[in-house]
Design an enzyme around this catalytic site. Structure first.
Site, PDB file in Angstrom:
ATOM      1  N   HIS C  63       0.827  -1.213   0.000  1.00 19.66           N
ATOM      2  CA  HIS C  63       0.000   0.000   0.000  1.00 19.66           C
ATOM      3  C   HIS C  63       0.857   1.257   0.000  1.00 19.66           C
ATOM      4  O   HIS C  63       0.547   2.225  -0.690  1.00 19.66           O
ATOM      5  CB  HIS C  63      -0.908  -0.013   1.227  1.00 19.66           C
ATOM      6  CG  HIS C  63      -1.850   1.138   1.282  1.00 19.66           C
ATOM      7  ND1 HIS C  63      -3.071   1.130   0.637  1.00 19.66           N
ATOM      8  CD2 HIS C  63      -1.750   2.341   1.882  1.00 19.66           C
ATOM      9  CE1 HIS C  63      -3.679   2.284   0.854  1.00 19.66           C
ATOM     10  NE2 HIS C  63      -2.905   3.040   1.604  1.00 19.66           N
ATOM     11  N   HIS C 109     -10.638   1.859   0.014  1.00 20.33           N
ATOM     12  CA  HIS C 109     -10.731   1.398   1.394  1.00 20.33           C
ATOM     13  C   HIS C 109     -11.442   0.055   1.403  1.00 20.33           C
ATOM     14  O   HIS C 109     -12.406  -0.158   2.141  1.00 20.33           O
ATOM     15  CB  HIS C 109     -11.446   2.430   2.268  1.00 20.33           C
ATOM     16  CG  HIS C 109     -10.696   2.766   3.516  1.00 20.33           C
ATOM     17  ND1 HIS C 109     -11.298   3.007   4.720  1.00 20.33           N
ATOM     18  CD2 HIS C 109      -9.366   2.879   3.743  1.00 20.33           C
ATOM     19  CE1 HIS C 109     -10.380   3.271   5.627  1.00 20.33           C
ATOM     20  NE2 HIS C 109      -9.207   3.200   5.062  1.00 20.33           N
ATOM     21  N   ASN C 110     -10.938  -0.858   0.581  1.00 17.06           N
ATOM     22  CA  ASN C 110     -11.635  -2.125   0.340  1.00 17.06           C
ATOM     23  C   ASN C 110     -11.630  -3.064   1.534  1.00 17.06           C
ATOM     24  O   ASN C 110     -12.681  -3.528   1.974  1.00 17.06           O
ATOM     25  CB  ASN C 110     -10.994  -2.836  -0.856  1.00 17.06           C
ATOM     26  CG  ASN C 110     -10.982  -1.952  -2.094  1.00 17.06           C
ATOM     27  OD1 ASN C 110     -11.781  -1.022  -2.203  1.00 17.06           O
ATOM     28  ND2 ASN C 110     -10.072  -2.219  -3.009  1.00 17.06           N
ATOM     29  N   SER C 549      -4.586  -0.901  -5.264  1.00 18.54           N
ATOM     30  CA  SER C 549      -5.074  -1.841  -4.261  1.00 18.54           C
ATOM     31  C   SER C 549      -4.972  -3.258  -4.815  1.00 18.54           C
ATOM     32  O   SER C 549      -5.776  -3.650  -5.660  1.00 18.54           O
ATOM     33  CB  SER C 549      -6.531  -1.522  -3.898  1.00 18.54           C
ATOM     34  OG  SER C 549      -7.058  -2.537  -3.072  1.00 18.54           O
TER      35      SER C 549
HETATM   36  N1  LIG Z   1      -2.532   4.164  -9.776  1.00 17.32           N
HETATM   37  C1  LIG Z   1      -1.723   5.238  -9.705  1.00 17.32           C
HETATM   38  N2  LIG Z   1      -1.530   6.044 -10.760  1.00 17.32           N
HETATM   39  C2  LIG Z   1      -0.764   7.134 -10.648  1.00 17.32           C
HETATM   40  N3  LIG Z   1      -0.174   7.533  -9.521  1.00 17.32           N
HETATM   41  C3  LIG Z   1      -0.335   6.754  -8.446  1.00 17.32           C
HETATM   42  C4  LIG Z   1      -1.103   5.577  -8.479  1.00 17.32           C
HETATM   43  N4  LIG Z   1      -1.088   5.003  -7.267  1.00 17.32           N
HETATM   44  C5  LIG Z   1      -0.368   5.813  -6.479  1.00 17.32           C
HETATM   45  N5  LIG Z   1       0.108   6.862  -7.201  1.00 17.32           N
HETATM   46  C6  LIG Z   1       0.830   7.992  -6.646  1.00 17.32           C
HETATM   47  O1  LIG Z   1       1.779   7.558  -5.700  1.00 17.32           O
HETATM   48  C7  LIG Z   1       1.800   8.484  -4.588  1.00 17.32           C
HETATM   49  C8  LIG Z   1       1.640   7.730  -3.307  1.00 17.32           C
HETATM   50  O2  LIG Z   1       0.381   7.175  -3.351  1.00 17.32           O
HETATM   51  P1  LIG Z   1      -0.424   6.946  -1.975  1.00 17.32           P
HETATM   52  O3  LIG Z   1       0.440   6.225  -1.010  1.00 17.32           O
HETATM   53  O4  LIG Z   1      -1.751   6.350  -2.339  1.00 17.32           O
HETATM   54  O5  LIG Z   1      -0.644   8.434  -1.436  1.00 17.32           O
HETATM   55  P2  LIG Z   1      -1.456   8.626  -0.065  1.00 17.32           P
HETATM   56  O6  LIG Z   1      -0.442   9.087   0.902  1.00 17.32           O
HETATM   57  O7  LIG Z   1      -2.480   9.654  -0.410  1.00 17.32           O
HETATM   58  O8  LIG Z   1      -2.018   7.273   0.267  1.00 17.32           O
HETATM   59  C9  LIG Z   1       0.612   9.431  -4.739  1.00 17.32           C
HETATM   60  O9  LIG Z   1       1.082  10.704  -5.175  1.00 17.32           O
HETATM   61  C10 LIG Z   1      -0.172   8.795  -5.840  1.00 17.32           C
HETATM   62  O10 LIG Z   1      -0.777   9.806  -6.627  1.00 17.32           O
END
Ligand SMILES: Nc1ncnc2c1ncn2[C@@H]1O[C@H](COP(=O)(O)OP(=O)(O)O)[C@@H](O)[C@H]1O
Ligand SMILES: [Mg+2]
Lengths: 82, 236, 770, 82
Positions: C63, C109-110, C549
């Protein structure tokens, strides 16, 4: 025979209770400084027809486990009135 | 000089800006008053906006009605000053005993967000005097605790003295089924006090008072403040 | 800039109290493998303490680390003149006119929702709101994309009802309108529902705040709710298959407090407006650990925290618990020492606390103390950067190839007239009014097009323009052909936006898949991403962020691939907006785009003929782009009265939806449509229920038909006059070269709006399936 | 001294209780035919510091009259645990 059953369903210890928190603050603001550890849940009141008090409790317990309480976040207590 | 309208912000108010802007568009001098303030800064009229004051925890409006600003609001109302409660504001007015009855969980037990049709039944109030009697209005409701309930005596009293200001109806004729979105007694959507200066309603005129949104049906609630002349309850 | 080196630093940390020593067993419990553990030892030059292991396991969970997906995500197009902030921050940001910008992000949030649907969904909304307002943007819309198993089991109805109530109660209380979403029901989601929440926020481009810690000596403050034992290990929880084990993990359930969230929102925006903070970020997945480590790494600085200073809700919490708690409604603030008092004053106004818990350091280390004891000391950059990356094997599953090649066995059920009400009664196609009526869609008094049409549209106060927002994904197409399905998903989102007259600007995506270590799942993932990339390049709608996810598996197997795409579009003049429904009897009905009658992957095959399979239509990206541009142009010219795209269920369903009118229309309109003009080698099945892309049904006042046709021609968009809008409560008639079909529009309306309420009549007793 | 106070707030007799009705209906559907007259209200649990049980009850009563129960629609009952 019928019995009056009181069920008290409250958030399990450790589970956040925003409602209880808000009410506790309000009580303090209203001058009830003596109140603490406020937890808010549901009170369920019903009539249960059963052979005897023990049986009524049994039934009520089943209802709680199955429907009235959420095992993930809540605990419950039962009271049976003759 | 222009009418001064105080919009009270409680923690959890979320229609505070909607009310402020609607009142301003109506040509009033609208401004915010903080729930911790104790005076209304020379308000001619007061609006308690919609939202979830204190999260609506315990009961909708139950905690907000004890805010430091409320004594000033009560004093203002007692002196005949206009007070409008929209949605959560209506709930607060009932909890504060400034309007009778209570607003409890919707009959369907879930939040309801949809447009409704209202009929204006009482135009001699501070907030409906610019409407034609019987006017039909369309505006949104959005609430979980909107079912108006009261003792039979209170209901009789409200009906007898024509204190029901707006009622849920169908686009033609009386409400059927979903037309009354929350199961309110007598399809009551909004009521007034005996003098007509305190009004509360569950629907949202503040979301129907802007030509850009293509709906001005709610604007009358805000323009009416400008043309309201208080009269003794006896005069009704 | 980074202070760390790649050689193994020498750091020191001691166990806290009598915490258990770290053994291989402990490591495995933390969902780390031997290789990852060796990496940790190499970074530390020693064995980690339990607190350190917890920190690594959180940040190196799928995650947070994207260890299976990063190299694929890198292939997304992420640039363009409209991009202010691409992937890497809490939300992506796109440029709007007059100095405005839009911040938006979607997240899943599955797993929490599978365990406790109400709280799981509610806290999902809370998290995505915080991701947006930490950027300095005021949330103006939320959307949600949901997946459940079929509604014929009480458990699925319970999850559906609980999730919808959770999403609604949270967003309603905070006061952000829900302007759109989607719900789909399929067997694959029975053990593993999907809850994806999207938030759209508005800001002045000049107010953009990034979450990078700067300034050695600056103070870190914990702001908002106090910390309890909620959701400890949520991050690694979200990175494993659901099983009986996860039932046992139930105490992790996090409870949302939307009231505190609303205060946090107002306080955060006030702090940012008054320039009191250096940086701010929500404590989301892996709470204090990820927020502090990510902010430090982004700023290339070290940080030191004292967990004994963190306000706690429960007694006797250990540093391990405090670092990994996922208590909701908390923010981490970086501020200059001189401004702490001012910050606390703002918080006090909003009835919140902000407590100093640490500081920014120059040694590049991520150091956690509890009072005097140092319980964790880790080279900060390597904690974020050195997580091993994986590129699993990727092979298409054989079953899929077979299903694609197959076709339905004709059955007597194939009555083309009976098929339409049958499709409209299918929960996945039927009206979702039962859902969005529980969501406040008009708060903030800015809603121009509420849920019930193609995309939601809101106006930006005091400007002439508006935004269109949508979220889409057709998992059935993806299951059969992940590449074409990926393209189709972006294309459908863009069509929905363009139907309202808005120009697609960019997307955020939430990539929901099964276990990436399974080659057939990873194949779906890479192919879907390739499809999304190609479509985004063709449409010039860059990917600005999103979320992955994985491990959406239950005893019944992996879910269908579900890469949800959230898109925003710009409506230059709000008065140009186009609704989805017919409005006037006598208006002419035009069908845009080519009709070949492709039935592969169609709802007709799946829900009427019980065959999920076939080769879905190939998405013609050029045609889609031309169609989008035409829709924007024709809206600007004020030439159409309505526009609605053809997707699931094909032309028949699209036509009916447009004719039946919106959720609160007084009466359904009829329509008579003549399809004899289409070459007779397209079967009636194909004409009525085929799911070719790049098609839209528009209604036009008779006077404007020629002008519309000319404009279409100039855009190279096929446009054919096929009929006229009928009378209220009239009939829907379709004539083809091979047959005549007729339905009562009012009856269809009842079926369409009644399908879900009819199935959800006993919510109270379904609760027994918790 | 501190006392645990249990407050049970229930909809006043005569006031429609749709939630109670829904739950009663559900209980029947789940085979608990013996349950009837189901009413659902709020259970509030708190700690009150007071000189003695009587004083604790007094305080709790004030809290109910002022905040915890709505006189228009609700009745309440108190229980004090030493
Ligand atoms: N499927 C995706 N496509 C593009 N960018 C992604 C994707 N998944 C995650 N990212 C980017 O990676 C970074 C870290 O993601 P994440 O850990 O979900 O941020 P957060 O702290 O909001 O949970 C974020 O800037 C997110 O936009
Ligand atoms: Mg975040």
């Amino acid at each position: 025979m019928t019995f009056t059953v009181h069920v008290r369903v409250v958030p399990r210890a450790g589970v956040l209770d925003p409602q209880g928190q808000a009410v506790e603050h309000a009580l303090h603001a209203l001058g009830f400084g003596g109140a603490s550890k406020v937890r808010i849940g549901r009170a369920i009141e019903m009539t249960v027809s059963a052979a005897n008090a023990g049986d009524a409790r049994e039934q009520a317990k089943k209802m709680c486990d199955k429907l009235l309480a959420n095992p993930v976040t809540e605990d419950y207590e039962l009271e049976i009135e003759g | 000089m222009t009418l001064r309208v105080a919009v009270v912000r409680f923690p959890g108010s979320n229609c505070d800006f909607d009310s402020l802007h609607s009142a301003a568009r109506a040509g009033t001098d609208a401004y915010f008053v903080w729930h911790r303030d104790t005076d209304l800064k020379g308000a001619d009229a007061v609006i308690l906006p919609g939202g979830f004051s204190y999260g609506d925890y315990l009961r909708s409006g139950a905690i907000a009605r004890f805010s430091p600003i409320m004594p000033a609001v009560q004093k203002h109302a007692a002196a005949g000053g206009p007070v409008l409660g929209i949605c959560n504001g209506f709930q607060i007015l009932c909890e504060a005993g400034m309007l009778p009855g209570a607003l409890v969980r919707n009959g369907r037990l879930s939040f309801v967000s949809r447009p409704v049709c209202l009929q204006v039944e009482q135009t001699e109030t501070a907030f409906t005097n610019t409407y034609e009697p019987g006017a039909l209005l369309r505006m949104p409701v959005a609430h979980g605790d909107g079912r108006f309930t009261a003792t039979p005596e209170t209901i009789r009293e409200l009906e007898a003295n024509r204190r029901v200001v707006v009622r849920y109806v169908a686009s033609a004729g009386p409400a059927r089924g979903e037309d009354n979105p929350n199961g309110s007694l007598n399809d009551i959507a909004g009521i007034a006090n005996a003098e007509g200066n305190v009004v509360g309603l569950m629907p949202h005129p503040d979301r129907a008072a802007d030509s850009a949104l293509g709906n001005l049906d709610g604007m009358g609630f805000f323009t009416s403040m400008l043309s309201w002349e208080p009269r003794a309850a006896a005069g009704r | 800039m980074s202070q760390t080196t790649t050689s193994s630093a020498t750091t020191r940390a001691e166990p806290f109290g009598n915490e258990r020593p770290v053994t291989l067993q402990t490591v495995l419990e933390h969902n780390l493998n031997q290789r990852e553990y060796d990496g940790i030892r190499q970074i530390l030059g020693r064995n980690p303490t339990l607190t350190e292991l917890g920190i690594f396991s959180a940040l190196w969970s799928e995650h947070c680390s994207y260890k299976h997906s990063k190299h694929v995500l890198k292939t997304f197009p992420t640039t363009g003149p409209q991009v202010v902030q691409g992937p890497g921050e809490n939300a992506g940001v796109l440029r709007l006119p007059d100095g405005w910008a839009v911040a938006f992000k979607i997240e899943s949030h599955n797993h929490p929702s599978a365990v406790e649907p109400y709280q799981g969904a509610a806290t999902g909304v809370g998290g995505i709101l915080r991701d947006v307002f930490t950027m300095g943007a005021r949330p103006v819309a939320v959307l949600n994309s949901l997946r459940f198993g079929p509604l014929d089991t009480a458990r699925n109805r319970y999850l559906f009802a609980g999730v919808v109530k959770g999403v609604g109660d949270y967003g309603n209380c905070v006061g952000v309108p829900t302007l759109g979403g989607e719900v789909d029901f399929a067997p694959g989601y029975s053990g593993n529902p999907l809850v994806n929440a999207m938030c759209v926020g508005l800001l002045r481009e000049s107010d953009l705040t990034l979450a990078a810690a700067h300034g050695v000596g600056n103070v870190l403050l914990a702001m908002g709710a106090s910390t309890g034992r909620d959701g400890i290990h949520g991050a690694s929880f979200a990175s494993e298959d659901l099983s009986e084990k996860s039932e046992a993990r139930r105490p992790q359930v996090q409870v949302g407090d939307p009231f505190t969230e609303k205060l946090l929102l107002e306080a955060t925006l006030e702090l940012i407006e008054s320039k009191l903070v250096v940086a701010i970020q929500d404590m989301g997945a892996a709470g204090l650990t990820s927020s502090s480590a990510e902010m430090a790494a982004r700023g290339g600085v070290g940080i030191e925290l004292d967990t004994s200073l963190v306000p706690i809700r429960e007694s006797g919490m250990t540093p391990y618990e405090i670092m990994l708690s996922e208590s909701q409604e908390r923010m981490l603030v970086v501020a200059e020492p001189g401004l702490v008092a001012a910050i606390q004053k703002v918080c006090e106004k909003w009835e919140l606390t902000a407590v100093p818990i640490g500081r920014v350091t120059d040694d590049g280390l991520f150091r956690i103390r509890h009072g005097k004891i140092v319980v964790a000391e880790i080279p900060g950059q390597r904690l974020i950067d050195d997580c091993p990356m994986y590129s699993p094997e990727s092979i298409e599953g054989e079953a899929v190839t077979l299903r694609r090649a197959g076709g339905p066995t004709r059955s007597p059920k194939a009555d083309l007239t009976a098929a339409l009400p049958l499709l409209l009664d299918t929960p996945s196609i039927a009206s979702k009014r039962w859902v969005y009526e529980q969501y406040d869609s008009t708060v903030q008094a800015a809603t121009l097009l509420a849920p019930g049409g193609d995309a939601g549209v809101l106006r930006i106060a005091d400007t002439g323009f508006g935004l269109a927002v949508t979220v889409d994904c057709n998992s059935r197409l993806l299951a059969l052909d992940p590449y074409e399905g990926g393209k189709a998903t972006v294309a459908e989102a863009a069509r929905n936006v363009a139907c309202t007259g808005a120009r697609p600007l960019g997307i955020t995506d939430c990539l929901n898949f099964g276990n990436p270590e399974k080659p057939e799942v990873f194949f779906q993932f890479t192919e879907a991403c390739r499809g999304i990339s190609d479509a985004c390049r063709a449409f010039e709608t860059p990917v600005t962020g999103g979320n992955v996810s994985f491990y959406n598996e239950s005893p019944t197997g992996a879910i269908d691939p579900t890469p949800t795409v959230g898109m925003v579009g710009l409506l230059e003049r709000i008065d140009d907006r186009v609704p989805s429904h017919f409005s006037a009897t006598g208006d002419q009905i035009l069908l845009l785009g080519n009709t070949r009658g492709v039935l592969g992957g169609s709802a007709y095959w799946a829900d009427v003929l019980d065959f999920v399979g076939g080769q879905p239509a190939t998405v013609d990206l050029k045609a889609e782009r031309a169609l989008q541009q035409f829709l924007v142009a024709v809206a600007k010219a004020r030439l159409v009265r309505s526009a609605h795209d053809c997707s699931t269920g094909g032309l028949a369903v699209a036509l009916t939806e447009a004719a039946m009118g919106g959720p609160y229309a007084d009466a359904a309109l009829g329509a008579s449509v003549d399809l004899t003009g289409y070459s007779s080698d397209v079967t009636d099945e194909g004409l009525l229920y085929g799911e070719d892309g790049a098609r839209v049904v528009v209604s036009v006042s008779p006077a404007d038909v020629d002008a519309v046709a000319t404009l279409a021609a100039s855009h190279g968009v096929p446009c054919r006059r096929v009929g006229a809008v009928g009378a209220p409560a009239g009939e829907i008639r379709v004539t083809t070269s091979n047959g005549k079909y007729q339905w009562s529009s009012s009856a269809l309306r009842q079926t369409y709006f009644g399908a879900i309420p009819r199935r959800m009549g006993h919510v109270a007793e379904d609760a027994a399936e918790k």
